[in-house]
Design a protein around this motif. Sequence first.
Motif, PDB file in Angstrom:
ATOM      1  N   VAL A   1       0.863  -1.171   0.000  1.00 16.46           N
ATOM      2  CA  VAL A   1       0.000   0.000   0.000  1.00 16.46           C
ATOM      3  C   VAL A   1       0.906   1.229   0.000  1.00 16.46           C
ATOM      4  CG1 VAL A   1      -0.232  -0.135   2.533  1.00 16.46           C
ATOM      5  CG2 VAL A   1      -1.842   1.244   1.189  1.00 16.46           C
ATOM      6  N   ARG A   2       0.669   2.134  -0.953  1.00 12.58           N
ATOM      7  CA  ARG A   2       1.516   3.310  -1.071  1.00 12.58           C
ATOM      8  C   ARG A   2       1.525   4.080   0.250  1.00 12.58           C
ATOM      9  NH1 ARG A   2      -0.365   6.356  -6.018  1.00 12.58           N
ATOM     10  NH2 ARG A   2      -1.588   7.533  -4.483  1.00 12.58           N
ATOM     11  N   GLU A   3       2.681   4.609   0.625  1.00 10.93           N
ATOM     12  CA  GLU A   3       2.836   5.187   1.960  1.00 10.93           C
ATOM     13  C   GLU A   3       1.839   6.307   2.226  1.00 10.93           C
ATOM     14  OE1 GLU A   3       6.934   6.255   2.349  1.00 10.93           O
ATOM     15  OE2 GLU A   3       7.519   4.237   3.007  1.00 10.93           O
ATOM     16  N   ASP A   4       1.519   7.116   1.223  1.00  9.63           N
ATOM     17  CA  ASP A   4       0.549   8.185   1.457  1.00  9.63           C
ATOM     18  C   ASP A   4      -0.884   7.646   1.563  1.00  9.63           C
ATOM     19  OD1 ASP A   4       0.280   7.472  -1.199  1.00  9.63           O
ATOM     20  OD2 ASP A   4      -0.088   9.516  -1.893  1.00  9.63           O
ATOM     21  N   GLU A   5      -1.050   6.389   1.240  1.00  4.92           N
ATOM     22  CA  GLU A   5      -2.361   5.740   1.298  1.00  4.92           C
ATOM     23  C   GLU A   5      -2.495   4.866   2.537  1.00  4.92           C
ATOM     24  OE1 GLU A   5      -6.125   4.288  -0.484  1.00  4.92           O
ATOM     25  OE2 GLU A   5      -4.916   6.104  -0.577  1.00  4.92           O
ATOM     26  N   ALA A   6      -1.393   4.590   3.206  1.00  2.00           N
ATOM     27  CA  ALA A   6      -1.405   3.697   4.362  1.00  2.00           C
ATOM     28  C   ALA A   6      -1.940   4.404   5.600  1.00  2.00           C
ATOM     29  CB  ALA A   6      -0.006   3.159   4.634  1.00  2.00           C
ATOM     30  N   VAL A   7      -2.713   3.670   6.397  1.00  7.09           N
ATOM     31  CA  VAL A   7      -3.230   4.148   7.675  1.00  7.09           C
ATOM     32  C   VAL A   7      -2.951   3.069   8.704  1.00  7.09           C
ATOM     33  CG1 VAL A   7      -5.251   4.928   8.963  1.00  7.09           C
ATOM     34  CG2 VAL A   7      -5.080   5.409   6.515  1.00  7.09           C
ATOM     35  N   GLU A   8      -2.415   3.471   9.855  1.00  4.70           N
ATOM     36  CA  GLU A   8      -2.167   2.484  10.898  1.00  4.70           C
ATOM     37  C   GLU A   8      -2.192   3.146  12.258  1.00  4.70           C
ATOM     38  OE1 GLU A   8       1.556   0.638  10.075  1.00  4.70           O
ATOM     39  OE2 GLU A   8       2.743   2.341  10.713  1.00  4.70           O
ATOM     40  N   GLU A   9      -2.407   2.312  13.260  1.00  4.01           N
ATOM     41  CA  GLU A   9      -2.395   2.768  14.640  1.00  4.01           C
ATOM     42  C   GLU A   9      -1.902   1.629  15.509  1.00  4.01           C
ATOM     43  OE1 GLU A   9      -5.375   4.805  17.981  1.00  4.01           O
ATOM     44  OE2 GLU A   9      -6.192   3.963  16.137  1.00  4.01           O
ATOM     45  N   GLY A  10      -1.109   1.953  16.529  1.00  5.10           N
ATOM     46  CA  GLY A  10      -0.566   0.933  17.414  1.00  5.10           C
ATOM     47  C   GLY A  10       0.688   0.303  16.846  1.00  5.10           C
ATOM     48  N   ASP A  11       1.065  -0.836  17.403  1.00  4.84           N
ATOM     49  CA  ASP A  11       2.283  -1.543  17.002  1.00  4.84           C
ATOM     50  C   ASP A  11       1.949  -2.551  15.913  1.00  4.84           C
ATOM     51  OD1 ASP A  11       4.647  -2.894  16.731  1.00  4.84           O
ATOM     52  OD2 ASP A  11       4.706  -3.670  18.778  1.00  4.84           O
ATOM     53  N   THR A  12       2.312  -2.234  14.684  1.00 11.02           N
ATOM     54  CA  THR A  12       2.063  -3.128  13.553  1.00 11.02           C
ATOM     55  C   THR A  12       3.366  -3.678  12.974  1.00 11.02           C
ATOM     56  OG1 THR A  12       2.094  -1.295  11.973  1.00 11.02           O
ATOM     57  CG2 THR A  12      -0.028  -1.854  12.960  1.00 11.02           C
ATOM     58  N   SER A  13       4.448  -3.581  13.724  1.00  5.15           N
ATOM     59  CA  SER A  13       5.759  -3.974  13.195  1.00  5.15           C
ATOM     60  C   SER A  13       5.813  -5.445  12.819  1.00  5.15           C
ATOM     61  CB  SER A  13       6.854  -3.660  14.225  1.00  5.15           C
ATOM     62  OG  SER A  13       6.606  -4.314  15.460  1.00  5.15           O
ATOM     63  N   ALA A  14       4.977  -6.274  13.454  1.00  2.00           N
ATOM     64  CA  ALA A  14       4.995  -7.701  13.123  1.00  2.00           C
ATOM     65  C   ALA A  14       4.616  -7.947  11.667  1.00  2.00           C
ATOM     66  CB  ALA A  14       4.047  -8.462  14.048  1.00  2.00           C
ATOM     67  N   LEU A  15       3.855  -7.055  11.078  1.00  2.00           N
ATOM     68  CA  LEU A  15       3.468  -7.233   9.674  1.00  2.00           C
ATOM     69  C   LEU A  15       4.670  -7.134   8.746  1.00  2.00           C
ATOM     70  CD1 LEU A  15       0.172  -5.129   9.540  1.00  2.00           C
ATOM     71  CD2 LEU A  15       0.433  -7.588   9.939  1.00  2.00           C
ATOM     72  N   ASP A  16       5.631  -6.305   9.103  1.00  2.00           N
ATOM     73  CA  ASP A  16       6.778  -6.085   8.227  1.00  2.00           C
ATOM     74  C   ASP A  16       7.700  -7.294   8.163  1.00  2.00           C
ATOM     75  OD1 ASP A  16       5.986  -3.404   7.654  1.00  2.00           O
ATOM     76  OD2 ASP A  16       6.743  -2.811   9.621  1.00  2.00           O
ATOM     77  N   ALA A  17       7.540  -8.217   9.111  1.00  2.00           N
ATOM     78  CA  ALA A  17       8.352  -9.434   9.095  1.00  2.00           C
ATOM     79  C   ALA A  17       7.776 -10.501   8.173  1.00  2.00           C
ATOM     80  CB  ALA A  17       8.479  -9.994  10.512  1.00  2.00           C
ATOM     81  N   LEU A  18       6.609 -10.246   7.585  1.00  2.00           N
ATOM     82  CA  LEU A  18       5.954 -11.250   6.739  1.00  2.00           C
ATOM     83  C   LEU A  18       6.448 -11.219   5.304  1.00  2.00           C
ATOM     84  CD1 LEU A  18       2.271 -10.848   7.991  1.00  2.00           C
ATOM     85  CD2 LEU A  18       4.019 -12.456   8.788  1.00  2.00           C
ATOM     86  N   GLY A  19       7.151 -10.162   4.908  1.00  2.00           N
ATOM     87  CA  GLY A  19       7.639 -10.038   3.538  1.00  2.00           C
ATOM     88  C   GLY A  19       8.382  -8.728   3.385  1.00  2.00           C
ATOM     89  N   GLU A  20       8.543  -8.299   2.157  1.00  2.00           N
ATOM     90  CA  GLU A  20       9.293  -7.067   1.895  1.00  2.00           C
ATOM     91  C   GLU A  20       8.520  -6.222   0.901  1.00  2.00           C
ATOM     92  OE1 GLU A  20      13.748  -5.612   0.427  1.00  2.00           O
ATOM     93  OE2 GLU A  20      13.338  -7.730   0.869  1.00  2.00           O
ATOM     94  N   ALA A  21       8.310  -4.963   1.268  1.00  2.00           N
ATOM     95  CA  ALA A  21       7.606  -4.030   0.390  1.00  2.00           C
ATOM     96  C   ALA A  21       8.600  -3.174  -0.374  1.00  2.00           C
ATOM     97  CB  ALA A  21       6.681  -3.140   1.214  1.00  2.00           C
ATOM     98  N   PRO A  22       8.293  -2.787  -1.598  1.00  2.00           N
ATOM     99  CA  PRO A  22       9.192  -1.907  -2.352  1.00  2.00           C
ATOM    100  C   PRO A  22       9.229  -0.509  -1.750  1.00  2.00           C
ATOM    101  CG  PRO A  22       7.136  -2.240  -3.541  1.00  2.00           C
ATOM    102  CD  PRO A  22       7.097  -3.167  -2.374  1.00  2.00           C
TER     103      PRO A  22
END
Length: 504
Positions: free
Chosen positions: A177-198
Amino acid sequence: MDRVDLLPPHAGDDLTARADACAAAPLLNCLLREVAGPRELRAGRAVHRLPGTGRLLRVRGTRRPTDPEVHTDGAWHRLDHAGLVGLVVEELTLHTGRSNHELPAEMTDSRDVVAALLAARACATPPDDLYLRSEQSLVTGHPHHPAPKARGGGPASAWLPYAPEAYARFPVVLLGVREDEAVEEGDTSALDALGEAPSGYRLLPAHPWQLDLVARQLAPAFADGRLVRLGTTGFPLWPTAAIRTLYAPGHDLFLKFSLDVRITNDVRRLWRHDLLRLRRTDAAVVRAFEAGPGPAAWLGDRGYRTARSAFEELAVLVREGFTGRLLPGTTPLLAAGLVEGFEGSPLDRTGDPAGWWEAYLRAVVPPALTAFADHGVVLEAHLQNTLVAVDAAGTPVQALFRDAEGVKLLPGTERGAGWERLVYCLVVNHLMEIAAALAERRPGLDPWPAVRHELARHGLPEAAALLRAPTLPGKTNLLLRWTGADGAAARYLPLPNPLAGPRT
């Protein structure tokens, strides 16, 4: 015809009869609890009068009624599931003065889903892990819902690959999801361990079934680059009983997704209003458990990530796993799985059912009551949100609770309404069902003195009053769905209170 076995199928079983029986049991429970007149025993069969049509209905069994028969033209006539649905439609139309075209289709869909699940289970291998086996055991499902297994009416090919009851496991789709389109709250760092985004994108896992359901809506975002496809995880995730909540054992992580399908009473989206209050609710529950009694644990909802243009549709919630929360040497089991039954269940092998039940109550009841009394937290402590950890002997030693979405907080929720909800979730939906399953396996065991004793140990005024109350609140899922009420607008009817018995 002999009574139909409701356990998983074996070679030579009549799948049609088994599917009818599994689907009829919860529907009958609803009809008999919410609509039918008092039970009379005639020749060993429970007979009820239906007030709308005036007909007599008789069944076998109590916890999971089977073999429904209706008395017409001077004789008893057996009802298959289609006949039972027809009877329910006629009865509710007269009883309520309202018609409903959606619920009968859901009842039929639920039965067809059960048939597909039974066929799939006959050819599949259950997980070796006992926890996962308990999560994936719910073929019958909610014991008091008219269509607990409905899957939106779509073909089995659309949902069966993702069905926990079919022992499914599958990789999830990875989106960027393009960074200007991304919305998040809280600790979501575990998602980044599932793969690699460009570069310029954030990783956003997606449930493949949900992507199919909302494909047309997402097409513009894929076309203009707000979303990109990055493949799938290199490992499978296991759907739990909640269907849209998946477990990744290697990462000890739960992911909860939106799913645009009505399951039981609600379309299972992660709604914006729930997501926006998630962190406040979860933080309140965390504080309650940090100060609470014993080893009970809360599987916290750390945070969420989504896309701005598909906020609810693509939301993914990050839930904590067991590390640091589960007592060493124990195995978590889904409470609803204990009711449904699965191979290896401690209910089937305990040599001391009374002691097992007392240990179960010590694990489950105190944390729920303390959270309410001391912290104003109303846990949604029903069968599907409660895990019970057992030791090597199968004895319960710890309760683990989950799902901040269903938690209510005082004083935002009026205290009386909060207590009623807790009693329904913990006592009616949970303890009554475990007690019935245990008593069914161990004839002669009276489970209620132990429950009275456990409740009496707490100085909560509401708990003391509960021991004297003639009735308990029972949720009216059949009438709720028939009248088209919102799933969150729980309506209750009085049920006889087994706790209001002789003091011990």
